[in-house]
Write a protein that holds these residues in place. Structure first.
Motif, PDB file in Angstrom:
ATOM      1  N   ILE A  43      41.291 -10.199 -13.063  1.00  0.00           N
ATOM      2  CA  ILE A  43      42.009  -9.365 -12.094  1.00  0.00           C
ATOM      3  C   ILE A  43      41.420  -7.961 -12.155  1.00  0.00           C
ATOM      4  N   ILE A  44      40.982  -7.463 -11.031  1.00  0.00           N
ATOM      5  CA  ILE A  44      40.435  -6.096 -11.008  1.00  0.00           C
ATOM      6  C   ILE A  44      41.511  -5.190 -10.437  1.00  0.00           C
ATOM      7  N   GLY A  45      42.128  -4.392 -11.306  1.00  0.00           N
ATOM      8  CA  GLY A  45      43.186  -3.474 -10.895  1.00  0.00           C
ATOM      9  C   GLY A  45      44.489  -3.766 -11.618  1.00  0.00           C
ATOM     10  N   GLY A  46      44.997  -2.755 -12.299  1.00  0.00           N
ATOM     11  CA  GLY A  46      46.233  -2.922 -13.080  1.00  0.00           C
ATOM     12  C   GLY A  46      47.365  -2.085 -12.538  1.00  0.00           C
ATOM     13  N   GLY A  47      47.511  -2.071 -11.197  1.00  0.00           N
ATOM     14  CA  GLY A  47      48.700  -1.500 -10.571  1.00  0.00           C
ATOM     15  C   GLY A  47      49.740  -2.608 -10.447  1.00  0.00           C
ATOM     16  N   PRO A  48      50.791  -2.385  -9.669  1.00  0.00           N
ATOM     17  CA  PRO A  48      51.831  -3.414  -9.522  1.00  0.00           C
ATOM     18  C   PRO A  48      51.282  -4.763  -9.062  1.00  0.00           C
ATOM     19  N   ALA A  49      50.277  -4.762  -8.180  1.00  0.00           N
ATOM     20  CA  ALA A  49      49.725  -6.040  -7.690  1.00  0.00           C
ATOM     21  C   ALA A  49      49.059  -6.803  -8.829  1.00  0.00           C
ATOM     22  N   GLY A  50      48.137  -6.149  -9.520  1.00  0.00           N
ATOM     23  CA  GLY A  50      47.402  -6.824 -10.589  1.00  0.00           C
ATOM     24  C   GLY A  50      48.303  -7.192 -11.754  1.00  0.00           C
ATOM     25  N   LEU A  74      42.653  -8.771 -17.320  1.00  0.00           N
ATOM     26  CA  LEU A  74      42.985  -7.754 -16.310  1.00  0.00           C
ATOM     27  C   LEU A  74      42.259  -6.462 -16.649  1.00  0.00           C
ATOM     28  N   PHE A  75      41.543  -5.917 -15.669  1.00  0.00           N
ATOM     29  CA  PHE A  75      40.810  -4.657 -15.870  1.00  0.00           C
ATOM     30  C   PHE A  75      41.511  -3.525 -15.128  1.00  0.00           C
ATOM     31  N   ASP A  76      41.598  -2.371 -15.781  1.00  0.00           N
ATOM     32  CA  ASP A  76      42.141  -1.205 -15.069  1.00  0.00           C
ATOM     33  C   ASP A  76      41.506   0.083 -15.579  1.00  0.00           C
ATOM     34  N   LEU A  85      49.507   7.610  -8.833  1.00  0.00           N
ATOM     35  CA  LEU A  85      49.832   8.299 -10.093  1.00  0.00           C
ATOM     36  C   LEU A  85      50.063   9.797  -9.896  1.00  0.00           C
ATOM     37  N   VAL A  86      49.716  10.322  -8.705  1.00  0.00           N
ATOM     38  CA  VAL A  86      49.959  11.763  -8.470  1.00  0.00           C
ATOM     39  C   VAL A  86      51.445  12.069  -8.336  1.00  0.00           C
ATOM     40  N   THR A  87      52.245  11.054  -8.068  1.00  0.00           N
ATOM     41  CA  THR A  87      53.660  11.335  -7.837  1.00  0.00           C
ATOM     42  C   THR A  87      54.472  11.195  -9.128  1.00  0.00           C
ATOM     43  N   GLU A 117      57.815  10.525  -9.204  1.00  0.00           N
ATOM     44  CA  GLU A 117      58.872   9.522  -9.054  1.00  0.00           C
ATOM     45  C   GLU A 117      58.462   8.535  -7.982  1.00  0.00           C
ATOM     46  N   SER A 118      58.657   7.274  -8.276  1.00  0.00           N
ATOM     47  CA  SER A 118      58.380   6.249  -7.272  1.00  0.00           C
ATOM     48  C   SER A 118      59.709   5.607  -6.882  1.00  0.00           C
ATOM     49  N   HIS A 119      59.901   5.449  -5.587  1.00  0.00           N
ATOM     50  CA  HIS A 119      61.210   4.976  -5.102  1.00  0.00           C
ATOM     51  C   HIS A 119      61.103   3.654  -4.364  1.00  0.00           C
ATOM     52  N   PHE A 168      50.147  20.213  -3.820  1.00  0.00           N
ATOM     53  CA  PHE A 168      51.459  19.783  -3.340  1.00  0.00           C
ATOM     54  C   PHE A 168      51.574  18.276  -3.144  1.00  0.00           C
ATOM     55  N   TYR A 169      50.419  17.610  -3.064  1.00  0.00           N
ATOM     56  CA  TYR A 169      50.464  16.181  -2.752  1.00  0.00           C
ATOM     57  C   TYR A 169      51.048  15.398  -3.930  1.00  0.00           C
ATOM     58  N   GLY A 170      52.100  14.642  -3.636  1.00  0.00           N
ATOM     59  CA  GLY A 170      52.781  13.887  -4.694  1.00  0.00           C
ATOM     60  C   GLY A 170      53.931  14.658  -5.319  1.00  0.00           C
ATOM     61  N   LEU A 226      54.678  17.119  -0.903  1.00  0.00           N
ATOM     62  CA  LEU A 226      54.005  16.549   0.274  1.00  0.00           C
ATOM     63  C   LEU A 226      53.679  15.096  -0.023  1.00  0.00           C
ATOM     64  N   PHE A 227      53.998  14.229   0.912  1.00  0.00           N
ATOM     65  CA  PHE A 227      53.815  12.790   0.669  1.00  0.00           C
ATOM     66  C   PHE A 227      53.217  12.146   1.914  1.00  0.00           C
ATOM     67  N   ASN A 228      53.048  10.810   1.839  1.00  0.00           N
ATOM     68  CA  ASN A 228      52.523  10.143   3.038  1.00  0.00           C
ATOM     69  C   ASN A 228      53.503   9.142   3.646  1.00  0.00           C
ATOM     70  N   GLN A 284      38.730   1.690   0.434  1.00  0.00           N
ATOM     71  CA  GLN A 284      38.820   0.754  -0.687  1.00  0.00           C
ATOM     72  C   GLN A 284      38.301   1.425  -1.967  1.00  0.00           C
ATOM     73  N   SER A 285      39.055   1.249  -3.077  1.00  0.00           N
ATOM     74  CA  SER A 285      38.639   1.842  -4.363  1.00  0.00           C
ATOM     75  C   SER A 285      37.404   1.176  -4.929  1.00  0.00           C
ATOM     76  N   ALA A 286      37.288  -0.106  -4.688  1.00  0.00           N
ATOM     77  CA  ALA A 286      36.192  -0.850  -5.329  1.00  0.00           C
ATOM     78  C   ALA A 286      35.434  -1.650  -4.262  1.00  0.00           C
ATOM     79  N   PRO A 287      34.128  -1.797  -4.447  1.00  0.00           N
ATOM     80  CA  PRO A 287      33.296  -2.406  -3.398  1.00  0.00           C
ATOM     81  C   PRO A 287      33.181  -3.923  -3.481  1.00  0.00           C
ATOM     82  N   GLY A 329      48.071  -6.523  -2.820  1.00  0.00           N
ATOM     83  CA  GLY A 329      48.426  -5.103  -2.872  1.00  0.00           C
ATOM     84  C   GLY A 329      47.694  -4.294  -1.819  1.00  0.00           C
ATOM     85  N   ASP A 330      47.553  -3.004  -2.100  1.00  0.00           N
ATOM     86  CA  ASP A 330      46.944  -2.095  -1.125  1.00  0.00           C
ATOM     87  C   ASP A 330      45.579  -2.587  -0.653  1.00  0.00           C
ATOM     88  N   THR A 331      44.822  -3.183  -1.529  1.00  0.00           N
ATOM     89  CA  THR A 331      43.459  -3.598  -1.173  1.00  0.00           C
ATOM     90  C   THR A 331      43.463  -4.636  -0.049  1.00  0.00           C
TER      91      THR A 331
HETATM   92  C1  LIG Z   1      51.903  10.301  -3.204  1.00  0.00           C
HETATM   93  C2  LIG Z   1      52.284   8.846  -3.251  1.00  0.00           C
HETATM   94  C3  LIG Z   1      53.605   8.503  -3.397  1.00  0.00           C
HETATM   95  C4  LIG Z   1      53.980   7.159  -3.419  1.00  0.00           C
HETATM   96  N1  LIG Z   1      55.294   6.875  -3.584  1.00  0.00           N
HETATM   97  C5  LIG Z   1      55.671   5.597  -3.631  1.00  0.00           C
HETATM   98  C6  LIG Z   1      57.037   5.259  -3.820  1.00  0.00           C
HETATM   99  O1  LIG Z   1      57.897   6.152  -3.936  1.00  0.00           O
HETATM  100  N2  LIG Z   1      57.379   3.945  -3.827  1.00  0.00           N
HETATM  101  C7  LIG Z   1      56.455   2.948  -3.688  1.00  0.00           C
HETATM  102  O2  LIG Z   1      56.833   1.776  -3.735  1.00  0.00           O
HETATM  103  N3  LIG Z   1      55.159   3.239  -3.505  1.00  0.00           N
HETATM  104  C8  LIG Z   1      54.742   4.537  -3.470  1.00  0.00           C
HETATM  105  N4  LIG Z   1      53.415   4.836  -3.275  1.00  0.00           N
HETATM  106  C9  LIG Z   1      52.476   3.744  -2.956  1.00  0.00           C
HETATM  107  C10 LIG Z   1      52.118   2.931  -4.201  1.00  0.00           C
HETATM  108  O3  LIG Z   1      51.596   3.793  -5.182  1.00  0.00           O
HETATM  109  C11 LIG Z   1      51.084   1.863  -3.848  1.00  0.00           C
HETATM  110  O4  LIG Z   1      51.415   1.181  -2.670  1.00  0.00           O
HETATM  111  C12 LIG Z   1      50.985   0.837  -4.980  1.00  0.00           C
HETATM  112  O5  LIG Z   1      50.730   1.470  -6.210  1.00  0.00           O
HETATM  113  C13 LIG Z   1      49.885  -0.169  -4.694  1.00  0.00           C
HETATM  114  O6  LIG Z   1      49.722  -1.003  -5.805  1.00  0.00           O
HETATM  115  P1  LIG Z   1      48.335  -1.748  -6.084  1.00  0.00           P
HETATM  116  O7  LIG Z   1      48.543  -2.507  -7.335  1.00  0.00           O
HETATM  117  O8  LIG Z   1      47.890  -2.460  -4.878  1.00  0.00           O
HETATM  118  O9  LIG Z   1      47.269  -0.590  -6.285  1.00  0.00           O
HETATM  119  P2  LIG Z   1      47.261   0.631  -7.294  1.00  0.00           P
HETATM  120  O10 LIG Z   1      48.608   0.960  -7.797  1.00  0.00           O
HETATM  121  O11 LIG Z   1      46.509   1.703  -6.586  1.00  0.00           O
HETATM  122  O12 LIG Z   1      46.436   0.089  -8.531  1.00  0.00           O
HETATM  123  C14 LIG Z   1      45.077  -0.240  -8.415  1.00  0.00           C
HETATM  124  C15 LIG Z   1      44.458  -0.052  -9.778  1.00  0.00           C
HETATM  125  O13 LIG Z   1      43.104  -0.543  -9.767  1.00  0.00           O
HETATM  126  C16 LIG Z   1      42.317   0.326 -10.543  1.00  0.00           C
HETATM  127  N5  LIG Z   1      40.902   0.173 -10.194  1.00  0.00           N
HETATM  128  C17 LIG Z   1      40.270   0.538  -9.043  1.00  0.00           C
HETATM  129  N6  LIG Z   1      38.944   0.224  -9.120  1.00  0.00           N
HETATM  130  C18 LIG Z   1      38.759  -0.326 -10.347  1.00  0.00           C
HETATM  131  C19 LIG Z   1      37.616  -0.824 -11.023  1.00  0.00           C
HETATM  132  N7  LIG Z   1      36.382  -0.836 -10.453  1.00  0.00           N
HETATM  133  N8  LIG Z   1      37.756  -1.295 -12.296  1.00  0.00           N
HETATM  134  C20 LIG Z   1      38.981  -1.299 -12.893  1.00  0.00           C
HETATM  135  N9  LIG Z   1      40.103  -0.835 -12.290  1.00  0.00           N
HETATM  136  C21 LIG Z   1      39.989  -0.357 -11.032  1.00  0.00           C
HETATM  137  C22 LIG Z   1      42.866   1.709 -10.202  1.00  0.00           C
HETATM  138  O14 LIG Z   1      42.520   2.658 -11.184  1.00  0.00           O
HETATM  139  C23 LIG Z   1      44.365   1.423 -10.174  1.00  0.00           C
HETATM  140  O15 LIG Z   1      44.952   1.624 -11.439  1.00  0.00           O
HETATM  141  C24 LIG Z   1      53.005   6.142  -3.281  1.00  0.00           C
HETATM  142  C25 LIG Z   1      51.651   6.503  -3.143  1.00  0.00           C
HETATM  143  C26 LIG Z   1      51.291   7.835  -3.131  1.00  0.00           C
HETATM  144  C27 LIG Z   1      49.850   8.218  -2.996  1.00  0.00           C
END
Ligand SMILES: Cc1cc2nc3c(=O)[nH]c(=O)nc-3n(C[C@H](O)[C@H](O)[C@H](O)COP(=O)(O)OP(=O)(O)OC[C@H]3O[C@@H](n4cnc5c(N)ncnc54)[C@H](O)[C@@H]3O)c2cc1C
Length: 301
Positions: free
Chosen positions: A7-14, A30-32, A39-41, A43-45, A123-125, A128-130, A231-234, A266-268
């Motif tokens: 698994i490439i990515g250790g956010g909620p999806a990975g 799992l790689f992260d 991570l700039v924010t 609090e996540s809601h 201010f971002y996170g 200021l948010f998206n 996209q974070s990774a190619p 996830g986001d990807t």
């Molecule tokens: C300012 C801000 C506020 C937000 N607030 C909220 C909120 O309140 N509630 C909410 O539900 N969502 C919020 N989100 C959105 C949320 O953060 C994302 O939708 C969610 O984290 C996506 O999860 P993911 O696992 O797809 O990706 P990510 O969480 O982005 O995780 C991807 C991981 O992959 C890693 N990665 C990338 N490339 C590589 C590589 N080559 N090798 C190893 N690892 C790699 C990254 O470092 C990262 O850790 C917010 C986002 C932002 C920017």
């Protein structure tokens, strides 16, 4: 060792994919590299039972939970290569660590590009948010700014109007609004500025003023900004995965991409709104897709 899934990515999806695969007794790596956009924010809601949690804390809890499953290993390094080599995927990280896996889950998320406005990163996170579903509640009824343009500006203005009526729309130089749209804003007391923003100012992440090119300052307490996502990774591109209309890797109901053995979550794989809970759910779905594929391959029925 040949892993069942990398698994490439250790956010909620990975992380959720790793949890489901660990519970299915699969050997998972799992790689992260700890560079998630969220991570700039502070609090996540909007995640049931975790509303308001710090994203780093969320990850820590998830990593601890994965500790219960001995077939799951976490590698906190950046993957540099993920290529198909015959029937397996070969991975290599920045430290020279290599591994081979039968399947791959892409979960590396997006990188965000902010408009180039001096001060915006401060201010971002913080103020200021998206996404108003993520942070609109905390900013409800406050004087807000929206920095946006094009169709996003119209759609987001309508949405934000639910959270605050005190809106300043800044197109930052873009002037493509129709007379009808401008009139609709005026009728609702929504202010519009098309001139470029020269700076955002405030203290410790709290927005105070939007400063325009002609020197005018408008007091605001927070707001939203349109960001660009890349996209974070190619690896998905390099492996030949097809892309959907939102710039995410195209997946089916099991998280399968167009390339056999490659899944995305996830986001990807964005195809609509993005949130942690959506990413986690997609990670779970992709994990089940992986397990189904491996089961079918192993049993051959
Ligand atoms: C300012 C801000 C506020 C937000 N607030 C909220 C909120 O309140 N509630 C909410 O539900 N969502 C919020 N989100 C959105 C949320 O953060 C994302 O939708 C969610 O984290 C996506 O999860 P993911 O696992 O797809 O990706 P990510 O969480 O982005 O995780 C991807 C991981 O992959 C890693 N990665 C990338 N490339 C590589 C590589 N080559 N090798 C190893 N690892 C790699 C990254 O470092 C990262 O850790 C917010 C986002 C932002 C920017």
């Amino acid at each position: 060792m040949l892993y069942d899934c990398a698994i490439i990515g250790g956010g909620p999806a990975g992380l959720n994919a790793a949890l489901v695969l660990g519970r299915a007794r699969r050997k998972v790596l799992l790689f992260d590299d700890n560079g998630a956009r969220g991570l700039v924010t502070r609090e996540s809601h909007g995640f049931l039972t975790r509303d308001g949690i710090q994203p780093r804390e969320f990850r820590r809890f998830a990593q601890e939970e994965l500790g219960k499953y001995p077939s799951v290993s976490l590698v906190f390094e950046q993957v540099l290569h993920a290529d198909r080599k015959g029937a397996v995927f070969a991975l290599a990280t920045n430290s020279g660590f290599t591994a081979a896996s039968r399947t791959l889950i892409l979960a590396a998320g997006f990188r965000e590009v902010l408009p180039s406005i001096p001060g915006i990163r401060e201010f971002y996170g913080r103020s200021l948010f998206n996404c108003p579903y993520c942070d609109g509640w905390e900013l409800r009824d406050k004087p807000l700014v929206l920095v946006s343009d094009g169709p996003h500006l119209i759609g987001m203005t309508k949405l934000l109007y639910n959270w605050s009526r005190d809106l300043l729309l800044c197109t930052n130089g873009w002037s493509g609004l129709t007379a009808r749209q401008v009139k609709a804003f005026e009728e609702r007391g929504i202010r519009l500025q098309t001139q470029p923003i020269s700076a955002l100012t405030g203290e410790e992440g709290r927005l105070e003023d939007v400063v325009f090119q002609d020197g005018m300052r408008v007091r605001r307490e927070g707001g939203f900004v349109k960001t660009q996502w890349v996209q974070s990774a190619p690896f998905g591109y390099r492996l030949g995965c097809r892309v959907n209309g939102h710039g995410g890797f195209l997946t089916d109901a099991r998280g399968r991409t167009s390339v056999p053995g490659v899944f995305a979550a996830g986001d990807t794989a964005v195809s609509g709104p993005t949130q942690q809970i959506i990413a986690a759910a997609e990670g779970s779905r992709a994990a089940m897709g992986v397990n189904q594929l491996l089961t079918d391959e192993d049993l051959g029925w």
